[in-house]
Design an enzyme around this catalytic site. Structure first.
Site, PDB file in Angstrom:
ATOM      1  N   ASP A  33       4.959   6.163   0.211  1.00 15.81           N
ATOM      2  CA  ASP A  33       5.740   5.798   1.646  1.00 15.81           C
ATOM      3  C   ASP A  33       6.324   6.704   1.166  1.00 15.81           C
ATOM      4  OD1 ASP A  33       4.472   3.948   3.335  1.00 15.81           O
ATOM      5  OD2 ASP A  33       6.830   4.141   3.199  1.00 15.81           O
ATOM      6  N   ILE A  34       6.980   6.950   2.786  1.00 19.33           N
ATOM      7  CA  ILE A  34       8.595   7.856   2.833  1.00 19.33           C
ATOM      8  C   ILE A  34       9.558   6.602   3.379  1.00 19.33           C
ATOM      9  CG2 ILE A  34       8.486   7.838   5.445  1.00 19.33           C
ATOM     10  CD1 ILE A  34       8.937  10.544   5.410  1.00 19.33           C
ATOM     11  N   ASN A  89      -1.208  -3.832   5.824  1.00 20.46           N
ATOM     12  CA  ASN A  89      -1.032  -4.642   7.253  1.00 20.46           C
ATOM     13  C   ASN A  89      -1.921  -3.937   8.978  1.00 20.46           C
ATOM     14  OD1 ASN A  89       1.301  -5.157   6.117  1.00 20.46           O
ATOM     15  ND2 ASN A  89       2.445  -3.161   6.952  1.00 20.46           N
ATOM     16  N   VAL A  98       0.116   2.750  11.928  1.00 19.25           N
ATOM     17  CA  VAL A  98      -0.077   3.415  11.932  1.00 19.25           C
ATOM     18  C   VAL A  98      -2.137   2.992  11.730  1.00 19.25           C
ATOM     19  CG1 VAL A  98      -1.132   5.696  10.560  1.00 19.25           C
ATOM     20  CG2 VAL A  98       1.503   5.265  10.162  1.00 19.25           C
ATOM     21  N   HIS A 102      -5.289   2.343   6.440  1.00 24.23           N
ATOM     22  CA  HIS A 102      -4.169   2.430   4.350  1.00 24.23           C
ATOM     23  C   HIS A 102      -3.704   1.690   4.376  1.00 24.23           C
ATOM     24  CE1 HIS A 102      -1.451   1.947   7.777  1.00 24.23           C
ATOM     25  NE2 HIS A 102      -0.398   1.698   7.058  1.00 24.23           N
ATOM     26  N   HIS A 104      -1.283  -0.077   0.860  1.00 22.53           N
ATOM     27  CA  HIS A 104       0.271   0.123   0.918  1.00 22.53           C
ATOM     28  C   HIS A 104      -0.080  -0.694  -1.006  1.00 22.53           C
ATOM     29  CE1 HIS A 104       2.648   0.216   4.420  1.00 22.53           C
ATOM     30  NE2 HIS A 104       1.749  -0.316   5.096  1.00 22.53           N
TER      31      HIS A 104
END
Ligand code: AMP
Length: 116
Positions: A33-34, A89, A98, A102, A104
């Site tokens: 993750d950025i 999320n 987004v 996905h 996390h």
């Protein structure tokens, strides 16, 4: 699908934008993750953009969801002794930004009772 319709994760999968990719299978990609919220913070993302969130994925392709969990376990084992927190999320008011499903993967030393 035009560039504006494709998710940022599809562009990472296509190597059109950079990411630190840590694992890839026929169906999944995982990258850092950025904006990490934990000592280990990875995203596990299906290559398909068919599912916007975990609810759609669970009903539409539970086997793919199981693959995501297995990859999360593998990555947490490699990087943080095996324990991990898995967060999906779901919806804007829950923090989803987004809309390409996905997970996390949060690991390392995490605070008790916190969400990130
Ligand atoms: P969410 O808010 O649950 O939709 O999660 C989206 C996540 O994607 C956030 O934690 C972002 O920090 C992360 N993110 C957005 N753009 C990138 C990128 N280019 N590379 C890696 N992670 C990203």
């Amino acid at each position: 699908m035009s560039d504006t319709e494709r998710s940022i994760f599809s562009r990472i999968i296509a190597r059109e934008i950079p990411a630190t990719i840590v694992a890839e299978t026929d169906t999944l990609i995982a990258f850092e993750d950025i904006a990490p919220q934990a000592p280990v913070h990875l995203l596990v993302v299906p290559k398909t953009e068919d599912y916007r969130n975990v609810t759609e994925l669970a009903s539409g392709n539970p086997a793919l969801m199981a693959e995501m969990v297995a990859l999360a376990q593998q990555l947490a084992t490699e990087r943080a002794g095996g324990d991990f927190r898995l967060v999906f999320n779901t919806g804007p008011s829950a923090g989803q930004t987004v809309f390409h499903v996905h997970a996390h993967v949060l690991a390392g030393t995490l605070g008790e009772g916190t969400l990130a």
